[in-house]
Every structure is written in structure tokens, then in C-alpha cells.
Design a protein around this motif. Sequence first.
Motif, short mmCIF file in Angstrom:
data_model
loop_
_atom_site.label_atom_id
_atom_site.label_comp_id
_atom_site.label_asym_id
_atom_site.label_seq_id
_atom_site.Cartn_x
_atom_site.Cartn_y
_atom_site.Cartn_z
N PHE A 29 1.00 -1.10 0.08
CA PHE A 29 -0.03 -0.03 0.17
C PHE A 29 0.89 1.38 0.05
N TYR A 30 0.42 2.31 -0.42
CA TYR A 30 1.19 3.56 -0.51
C TYR A 30 0.47 4.51 0.63
N ALA A 31 -0.39 5.00 0.49
CA ALA A 31 -0.99 5.68 1.60
C ALA A 31 -1.56 5.08 2.43
N LEU A 32 -1.73 5.25 3.72
CA LEU A 32 -2.67 4.71 4.58
C LEU A 32 -3.39 5.95 5.32
N ALA A 33 -4.66 5.68 5.90
CA ALA A 33 -5.35 6.80 6.34
C ALA A 33 -6.31 6.39 7.21
N TRP A 34 -6.89 7.42 8.29
CA TRP A 34 -7.84 7.08 8.88
C TRP A 34 -9.03 8.00 8.59
N PHE A 35 -10.36 7.34 8.65
CA PHE A 35 -11.43 8.05 8.44
C PHE A 35 -12.46 8.03 9.72
N ARG A 36 -13.31 8.80 10.09
CA ARG A 36 -14.33 8.49 10.95
C ARG A 36 -15.78 8.77 10.51
N GLN A 37 -16.54 8.10 11.24
CA GLN A 37 -18.07 8.32 10.95
C GLN A 37 -18.86 8.37 12.33
N ALA A 38 -19.25 9.55 12.53
CA ALA A 38 -20.26 9.36 13.90
C ALA A 38 -21.60 9.20 13.32
N PRO A 39 -22.54 9.08 14.10
CA PRO A 39 -23.96 8.57 14.06
C PRO A 39 -24.46 9.64 13.41
N GLY A 40 -25.21 9.07 12.01
CA GLY A 40 -26.02 10.09 11.38
C GLY A 40 -25.26 11.17 10.75
N LYS A 41 -24.02 10.74 10.45
CA LYS A 41 -22.97 11.66 9.57
C LYS A 41 -22.19 10.89 8.48
N GLU A 42 -21.76 11.62 7.63
CA GLU A 42 -21.07 11.29 6.80
C GLU A 42 -19.57 10.78 6.86
N ARG A 43 -19.12 9.74 6.47
CA ARG A 43 -17.51 9.50 6.89
C ARG A 43 -16.77 10.67 6.44
N GLU A 44 -15.78 10.76 7.23
CA GLU A 44 -14.95 12.04 7.06
C GLU A 44 -13.37 11.59 7.24
N PHE A 45 -12.55 12.58 6.44
CA PHE A 45 -11.23 12.18 6.37
C PHE A 45 -10.76 12.71 7.76
N VAL A 46 -9.55 11.86 8.48
CA VAL A 46 -9.06 12.31 9.70
C VAL A 46 -7.52 12.61 9.60
N ALA A 47 -6.96 11.65 8.96
CA ALA A 47 -5.35 11.77 8.66
C ALA A 47 -4.94 10.59 7.65
N ALA A 48 -3.96 11.13 6.96
CA ALA A 48 -3.17 10.04 5.89
C ALA A 48 -1.82 10.44 5.94
N ILE A 49 -1.01 9.23 5.68
CA ILE A 49 0.41 9.22 5.77
C ILE A 49 0.97 8.25 4.56
#
Length: 125
Positions: A29-49
Motif C-alpha cells: 500500500f502507498y498511503a494509509l489513512a484514518w477516516f471516521r463516521q459519527a452517527p447520522g453523519k458522513e464518513r470524514e477524513f481524519v489523517a493520512a500518511i
Amino acid sequence: QVQLVESGGGLVQAGDSLRLSCAASGRTFYALAWFRQAPGKEREFVAAISRSGGNIDYADSVKGRFTISRDNAKNTVYLQMNSLKPEDTADYYCAADRKLRLATLATKRYEYDYWGQGTQVTVSL
């Protein structure tokens, strides 16, 4: 077979810290990332490396509090989360990009090819 397996979530109080881990296997894999999704919300970007670790990007909402890192020998990416807030409560997902991007890191959900099953983080007051 490609697998991304997250761990480290839990229930903490505001101001506490947690470290999430994601073990990746099955291909390079090249980039690895973290996303998060709160209840009732869209999944959003958190961080990538990037693979080398030389290119890192954060969402504005977590800058200064979260740190992403990776250990290529272990094929693992980490997310150190400090000074947690109730608004950080969400399911956190690890994502992997198999494409080599020369200039910038991917920050959009559709740009990532593989996803983990998620780990829940709950921050109480």
C-alpha cells in the motif's frame, strides 16, 4: 487477500488519550489513512500518511491533537489521539490507497481502495 484490521478503540473521558492501530496485509500500500463516521453523519477524513512517512495530512479538526504514524516492517498504521473531545466520538476506519500519488495524499473516501471494519471510539464528558 487484502485485510485491514483496526484495534484500540474504547470508551474514554474527555481529555484522555487513545491509540488506534491498523494492521494491513495482502499487498503493498502507498498511503494509509484514518477516516471516521459519527452517527447520522458522513464518513470524514481524519489523517493520512505516505509510505515513506514523509508526507502527512490532517483534518483541521484534529490538527495538534492527533498524530498518524506507520511502521512498514509491521505493515501497521497508528493514530495517536490526545486531548479527546466528545465530538471525536465515532467509528474509526483504516483505509489504504494502492495508487502511487506523487504530489499529494488522497483525502476523499472514494480515493481509497481498501477499508477495515472499523473500531468504535466514545468520548464522554
